[in-house]
Enzyme design. Sequence first.
Site, mmCIF file in Angstrom:
data_model
loop_
_atom_site.group_PDB
_atom_site.id
_atom_site.type_symbol
_atom_site.label_atom_id
_atom_site.label_comp_id
_atom_site.label_asym_id
_atom_site.label_seq_id
_atom_site.Cartn_x
_atom_site.Cartn_y
_atom_site.Cartn_z
ATOM 1 N NE ARG A 172 -1.543 -2.365 2.767
ATOM 2 C CZ ARG A 172 -1.633 -3.627 2.343
ATOM 3 N NH1 ARG A 172 -2.676 -4.001 1.673
ATOM 4 N NH2 ARG A 172 -0.684 -4.520 2.604
ATOM 5 C CB THR A 173 3.453 2.553 2.275
ATOM 6 O OG1 THR A 173 2.715 2.058 3.385
ATOM 7 C CG2 THR A 173 4.029 3.911 2.618
ATOM 8 C CE LYS B 60 26.849 -3.359 -6.568
ATOM 9 N NZ LYS B 60 27.015 -2.258 -7.535
ATOM 10 N NE ARG C 51 7.107 0.612 5.029
ATOM 11 C CZ ARG C 51 5.886 0.073 4.907
ATOM 12 N NH1 ARG C 51 5.753 -1.176 4.517
ATOM 13 N NH2 ARG C 51 4.813 0.792 5.177
ATOM 14 C CG HIS D 175 3.371 3.825 8.633
ATOM 15 N ND1 HIS D 175 3.535 4.700 7.585
ATOM 16 C CD2 HIS D 175 2.982 2.642 8.076
ATOM 17 C CE1 HIS D 175 3.259 4.073 6.448
ATOM 18 N NE2 HIS D 175 2.924 2.822 6.724
HETATM 19 N N1 CP Z 1 -0.325 0.029 5.748
HETATM 20 C C1 CP Z 1 0.888 -0.269 5.248
HETATM 21 O O1 CP Z 1 1.912 0.310 5.652
HETATM 22 O O2 CP Z 1 0.873 -1.256 4.307
HETATM 23 P P1 CP Z 1 2.146 -1.747 3.496
HETATM 24 O O3 CP Z 1 3.087 -2.404 4.481
HETATM 25 O O4 CP Z 1 1.623 -2.711 2.457
HETATM 26 O O5 CP Z 1 2.807 -0.544 2.881
#
Ligand code: CP
Length: 297
Positions: free
Chosen positions: A49-50, A78, A99, A127
Amino acid sequence: MKDIISINDFSKSDILEILRLAKEMEDNSNQMILDDFVLGTLFYEPSTRTRLSFEAAMQRLHGRVIGFADSNTSSVSKGESLVDTIRIVEQYCDIIVIRHPTEGAARLAAETASIPVINAGDGSNQHPTQTLIDLYTILKSRGSLDNLNIGFVGDLKYGRTVHSLATALSLFDSKMSFIAPEDLQIPKDYLDMHNNGEYRKSESLSEIMPSLDILYVTRIQKERFQDPMEYERFKGIYRIDRQSLLHAKKSLKIMHPLPRVDEISTEIDLTDHALYFEQAKNGIPVRQALLRLLLKK
Ligand code: CP
């Protein structure tokens, strides 16, 4: 604001302004306003999603996207450091979404880069963009972020979406309940951020369920457990199905940042309780609003 790293960096009025802009973007999500810009997505951890909603948000505003979805396909494999990677990538794009499994990695990236950096999840910590999506979803569904009973259930210790959302909600006048075994309860640090927050803790979902307006369900975060036996102890501990909702309000809405494993039965998906697919859809307007704000358009 140059970066989006922690929900703690936002005031209540900042949050409400972003949600207002998200509504504007939802009403007109296909605009040629970022056609001069390139987004870099650096994902050191898996995501559906993100990453994809950031990329879709950018592309629907006619911007372009570069990046990696698996750091093993980059020079990280590397031995390149995070700081060096950021120093290079900032020369190829105008904004970075990152991320990373390490808490504080997004902050380090922001301190290194001269372009805006957005935290798409740093370890178990935060998040923040998911939180803005969650708030937008609650606001759309209930018309307010105040006077609600909101329950969080599952892995509240490692679930970064819970940490950010509980912190943000403590700016509003809603009551929060944290439902988890003691070993998976929310760390106290995330409860002491603001004075408004009123909360209770329990292990029993059935005890809390009848009072709830929103139930925010989370996955047991398998990848964060040092000891696989600990994960085995907790997996499947809470499961939302029709039976578990017998004493819930008819108007109860169930949210989940997703992915789910088995904590929400698919039989809930077609009920009026399910809000989690709409929640994921709201990723587009909220992330469009953030890209627009940080790129000053
Ligand atoms: N909600 C969320 O962070 O989903 P993903 O891990 O799929 O990005």
